[in-house]
Write a protein that holds these residues in place. Structure first.
Motif, PDB file in Angstrom:
ATOM      1  N   GLY A 115      14.520 -10.416 -40.443  1.00  0.00           N
ATOM      2  CA  GLY A 115      14.386  -8.958 -40.477  1.00  0.00           C
ATOM      3  C   GLY A 115      13.908  -8.396 -39.151  1.00  0.00           C
ATOM      4  N   PHE A 116      12.842  -8.953 -38.619  1.00  0.00           N
ATOM      5  CA  PHE A 116      12.276  -8.473 -37.360  1.00  0.00           C
ATOM      6  C   PHE A 116      13.268  -8.648 -36.215  1.00  0.00           C
ATOM      7  CE2 PHE A 116      10.037  -9.878 -33.450  1.00  0.00           C
ATOM      8  CZ  PHE A 116       9.598  -8.635 -33.032  1.00  0.00           C
ATOM      9  N   CYS A 117      13.825  -9.858 -36.100  1.00  0.00           N
ATOM     10  CA  CYS A 117      14.746 -10.141 -34.993  1.00  0.00           C
ATOM     11  C   CYS A 117      15.995  -9.269 -35.080  1.00  0.00           C
ATOM     12  CB  CYS A 117      15.120 -11.624 -34.973  1.00  0.00           C
ATOM     13  SG  CYS A 117      13.728 -12.719 -34.586  1.00  0.00           S
ATOM     14  N   ALA A 118      16.535  -9.105 -36.276  1.00  0.00           N
ATOM     15  CA  ALA A 118      17.729  -8.267 -36.444  1.00  0.00           C
ATOM     16  C   ALA A 118      17.411  -6.812 -36.107  1.00  0.00           C
ATOM     17  CB  ALA A 118      18.265  -8.387 -37.867  1.00  0.00           C
ATOM     18  N   ALA A 119      16.249  -6.341 -36.530  1.00  0.00           N
ATOM     19  CA  ALA A 119      15.873  -4.951 -36.243  1.00  0.00           C
ATOM     20  C   ALA A 119      15.692  -4.729 -34.744  1.00  0.00           C
ATOM     21  CB  ALA A 119      14.598  -4.588 -36.997  1.00  0.00           C
ATOM     22  N   LEU A 120      15.024  -5.653 -34.072  1.00  0.00           N
ATOM     23  CA  LEU A 120      14.795  -5.504 -32.634  1.00  0.00           C
ATOM     24  C   LEU A 120      16.117  -5.598 -31.872  1.00  0.00           C
ATOM     25  CD1 LEU A 120      12.708  -5.046 -30.439  1.00  0.00           C
ATOM     26  CD2 LEU A 120      12.281  -7.524 -30.414  1.00  0.00           C
ATOM     27  N   ASP A 121      16.952  -6.563 -32.236  1.00  0.00           N
ATOM     28  CA  ASP A 121      18.277  -6.679 -31.609  1.00  0.00           C
ATOM     29  C   ASP A 121      19.101  -5.414 -31.842  1.00  0.00           C
ATOM     30  OD1 ASP A 121      18.132  -9.204 -30.422  1.00  0.00           O
ATOM     31  OD2 ASP A 121      18.996 -10.232 -32.152  1.00  0.00           O
ATOM     32  N   GLY A 122      19.114  -4.921 -33.075  1.00  0.00           N
ATOM     33  CA  GLY A 122      19.882  -3.717 -33.398  1.00  0.00           C
ATOM     34  C   GLY A 122      19.397  -2.501 -32.631  1.00  0.00           C
ATOM     35  N   HIS A 123      18.090  -2.392 -32.477  1.00  0.00           N
ATOM     36  CA  HIS A 123      17.504  -1.293 -31.717  1.00  0.00           C
ATOM     37  C   HIS A 123      18.002  -1.327 -30.272  1.00  0.00           C
ATOM     38  CE1 HIS A 123      14.612   1.451 -29.980  1.00  0.00           C
ATOM     39  NE2 HIS A 123      14.047   0.478 -29.288  1.00  0.00           N
ATOM     40  N   HIS A 124      17.924  -2.488 -29.656  1.00  0.00           N
ATOM     41  CA  HIS A 124      18.326  -2.601 -28.256  1.00  0.00           C
ATOM     42  C   HIS A 124      19.833  -2.427 -28.079  1.00  0.00           C
ATOM     43  CE1 HIS A 124      14.377  -4.845 -27.243  1.00  0.00           C
ATOM     44  NE2 HIS A 124      14.237  -3.537 -27.245  1.00  0.00           N
ATOM     45  N   GLN A 125      20.618  -2.910 -29.009  1.00  0.00           N
ATOM     46  CA  GLN A 125      22.067  -2.717 -28.925  1.00  0.00           C
ATOM     47  C   GLN A 125      22.430  -1.232 -29.025  1.00  0.00           C
ATOM     48  OE1 GLN A 125      23.941  -5.287 -31.820  1.00  0.00           O
ATOM     49  NE2 GLN A 125      22.979  -7.100 -30.938  1.00  0.00           N
ATOM     50  N   GLY A 126      21.756  -0.513 -29.923  1.00  0.00           N
ATOM     51  CA  GLY A 126      21.991   0.926 -30.044  1.00  0.00           C
ATOM     52  C   GLY A 126      21.635   1.670 -28.765  1.00  0.00           C
ATOM     53  N   GLU A 127      20.514   1.293 -28.174  1.00  0.00           N
ATOM     54  CA  GLU A 127      20.132   1.932 -26.916  1.00  0.00           C
ATOM     55  C   GLU A 127      21.169   1.642 -25.826  1.00  0.00           C
ATOM     56  OE1 GLU A 127      15.291   2.231 -27.005  1.00  0.00           O
ATOM     57  OE2 GLU A 127      16.170   0.376 -26.219  1.00  0.00           O
ATOM     58  N   ASP A 128      21.554   0.372 -25.695  1.00  0.00           N
ATOM     59  CA  ASP A 128      22.512  -0.006 -24.649  1.00  0.00           C
ATOM     60  C   ASP A 128      23.871   0.661 -24.853  1.00  0.00           C
ATOM     61  OD1 ASP A 128      20.567  -1.652 -23.522  1.00  0.00           O
ATOM     62  OD2 ASP A 128      21.444  -3.518 -24.287  1.00  0.00           O
ATOM     63  N   ARG A 129      24.308   0.739 -26.085  1.00  0.00           N
ATOM     64  CA  ARG A 129      25.649   1.241 -26.408  1.00  0.00           C
ATOM     65  C   ARG A 129      25.720   2.778 -26.392  1.00  0.00           C
ATOM     66  NH1 ARG A 129      25.919  -1.248 -30.953  1.00  0.00           N
ATOM     67  NH2 ARG A 129      24.931   0.437 -32.074  1.00  0.00           N
ATOM     68  N   THR A 130      24.675   3.451 -26.884  1.00  0.00           N
ATOM     69  CA  THR A 130      24.771   4.899 -27.102  1.00  0.00           C
ATOM     70  C   THR A 130      23.729   5.706 -26.333  1.00  0.00           C
ATOM     71  OG1 THR A 130      25.608   4.422 -29.321  1.00  0.00           O
ATOM     72  CG2 THR A 130      24.879   6.679 -28.897  1.00  0.00           C
ATOM     73  N   LEU A 131      22.464   5.327 -26.450  1.00  0.00           N
ATOM     74  CA  LEU A 131      21.405   6.146 -25.869  1.00  0.00           C
ATOM     75  C   LEU A 131      21.405   6.112 -24.341  1.00  0.00           C
ATOM     76  CD1 LEU A 131      18.957   7.968 -26.355  1.00  0.00           C
ATOM     77  CD2 LEU A 131      17.546   5.901 -26.365  1.00  0.00           C
ATOM     78  N   PHE A 132      21.414   4.922 -23.760  1.00  0.00           N
ATOM     79  CA  PHE A 132      21.308   4.840 -22.303  1.00  0.00           C
ATOM     80  C   PHE A 132      22.494   5.486 -21.586  1.00  0.00           C
ATOM     81  CE2 PHE A 132      18.227   0.960 -22.333  1.00  0.00           C
ATOM     82  CZ  PHE A 132      17.250   1.741 -22.915  1.00  0.00           C
ATOM     83  N   PRO A 133      23.731   5.308 -22.060  1.00  0.00           N
ATOM     84  CA  PRO A 133      24.824   6.039 -21.396  1.00  0.00           C
ATOM     85  C   PRO A 133      24.654   7.561 -21.462  1.00  0.00           C
ATOM     86  CG  PRO A 133      25.710   4.223 -22.685  1.00  0.00           C
ATOM     87  CD  PRO A 133      24.247   4.337 -23.031  1.00  0.00           C
ATOM     88  N   ALA A 134      24.145   8.065 -22.565  1.00  0.00           N
ATOM     89  CA  ALA A 134      23.918   9.509 -22.686  1.00  0.00           C
ATOM     90  C   ALA A 134      22.827   9.966 -21.722  1.00  0.00           C
ATOM     91  CB  ALA A 134      23.547   9.872 -24.122  1.00  0.00           C
ATOM     92  N   ILE A 135      21.766   9.180 -21.610  1.00  0.00           N
ATOM     93  CA  ILE A 135      20.697   9.534 -20.666  1.00  0.00           C
ATOM     94  C   ILE A 135      21.227   9.495 -19.240  1.00  0.00           C
ATOM     95  CG2 ILE A 135      18.503   8.769 -19.664  1.00  0.00           C
ATOM     96  CD1 ILE A 135      17.726   7.791 -22.492  1.00  0.00           C
ATOM     97  N   GLU A 136      21.967   8.450 -18.909  1.00  0.00           N
ATOM     98  CA  GLU A 136      22.470   8.325 -17.541  1.00  0.00           C
ATOM     99  C   GLU A 136      23.439   9.451 -17.191  1.00  0.00           C
ATOM    100  OE1 GLU A 136      24.093   4.972 -14.427  1.00  0.00           O
ATOM    101  OE2 GLU A 136      23.811   4.428 -16.529  1.00  0.00           O
ATOM    102  N   ALA A 137      24.256   9.871 -18.143  1.00  0.00           N
ATOM    103  CA  ALA A 137      25.188  10.974 -17.889  1.00  0.00           C
ATOM    104  C   ALA A 137      24.439  12.270 -17.577  1.00  0.00           C
ATOM    105  CB  ALA A 137      26.103  11.171 -19.090  1.00  0.00           C
ATOM    106  N   ALA A 138      23.299  12.478 -18.224  1.00  0.00           N
ATOM    107  CA  ALA A 138      22.530  13.709 -18.029  1.00  0.00           C
ATOM    108  C   ALA A 138      21.510  13.602 -16.890  1.00  0.00           C
ATOM    109  CB  ALA A 138      21.804  14.072 -19.328  1.00  0.00           C
ATOM    110  N   HIS A 139      21.098  12.357 -16.571  1.00  0.00           N
ATOM    111  CA  HIS A 139      20.022  12.144 -15.580  1.00  0.00           C
ATOM    112  C   HIS A 139      20.366  10.929 -14.724  1.00  0.00           C
ATOM    113  CE1 HIS A 139      17.395  15.000 -17.687  1.00  0.00           C
ATOM    114  NE2 HIS A 139      17.877  14.475 -18.806  1.00  0.00           N
ATOM    115  N   ARG A 140      21.278  11.099 -13.807  1.00  0.00           N
ATOM    116  CA  ARG A 140      21.753   9.978 -12.956  1.00  0.00           C
ATOM    117  C   ARG A 140      20.602   9.284 -12.218  1.00  0.00           C
ATOM    118  NH1 ARG A 140      26.546   8.424 -14.291  1.00  0.00           N
ATOM    119  NH2 ARG A 140      28.108  10.048 -14.440  1.00  0.00           N
ATOM    120  N   GLN A 141      19.566  10.015 -11.884  1.00  0.00           N
ATOM    121  CA  GLN A 141      18.446   9.442 -11.146  1.00  0.00           C
ATOM    122  C   GLN A 141      17.714   8.357 -11.945  1.00  0.00           C
ATOM    123  OE1 GLN A 141      18.411  12.375 -12.666  1.00  0.00           O
ATOM    124  NE2 GLN A 141      16.387  12.780 -13.520  1.00  0.00           N
ATOM    125  N   LEU A 142      17.939   8.308 -13.263  1.00  0.00           N
ATOM    126  CA  LEU A 142      17.283   7.308 -14.104  1.00  0.00           C
ATOM    127  C   LEU A 142      18.060   5.990 -14.203  1.00  0.00           C
ATOM    128  CD1 LEU A 142      15.885   9.506 -16.998  1.00  0.00           C
ATOM    129  CD2 LEU A 142      14.622   8.405 -15.136  1.00  0.00           C
TER     130      LEU A 142
END
Length: 156
Positions: free
Chosen positions: A53-80
């Protein structure tokens, strides 16, 4: 922008804090399972259940960030971009440590070894979460990202 849209935009910072809190709680439950075991077989069985449960949740969290959140942040804030690459590097390192923990559980490693693996994951995870929160919470308060929370931050 409507009040509902504004609430969703501002909520990403709160969503991240909530996910991090739940992952910290899951880590604590996993630590407790390790402490409560009476022998290597007991510890391995409890940890196997909790770690999945813990490992799957942590992996899923990071995959979501890598796949969706970080590209959105980078598109809006290139300096990051350098911050996001550092966070992605952390994700890779944590995934490797989780793999080592799973392997130790699968081979019924002694409790001391399991504890060492778990504490390694905990140390890197906590450092990563604190850095991520320092760098991104303000950005997340204004990020315009229309997506489901589970897609962005993992299925928690």
């Amino acid at each position: 922008m409507t009040d509902r849209e504004t609430a969703r935009v501002v909520a990403w910072s709160e969503e991240l804090r909530r996910v991090h809190a739940r992952l910290r709680e899951a880590l604590d439950v996993t630590r407790d399972a390790l402490q409560e075991g009476t022998g290597a077989a007991d510890v391995s069985q409890d940890l196997l259940l909790h770690c999945h449960g813990f490992c799957a949740a942590l992996d899923g969290h990071h995959q979501g960030e890598d796949r969706t959140l970080f590209p959105a942040i980078e598109a809006a804030h290139r300096q990051l971009a350098p911050v996001l690459r550092a966070l992605e590097h952390d994700h890779s390192m944590i995934a490797h440590l989780l793999g080592e923990l799973r392997a130790a559980i699968d081979r019924a490693a002694p409790p001391e070894e399991l504890h060492s693996h778990l504490e390694g994951v905990a140390a890197i995870m906590e450092s990563h979460f604190r850095y991520e929160e320092r760098q991104l919470l303000t950005v997340l308060e204004t990020l315009e990202l229309r997506a489901e929370a589970a897609e962005v931050l993992g299925p928690l």
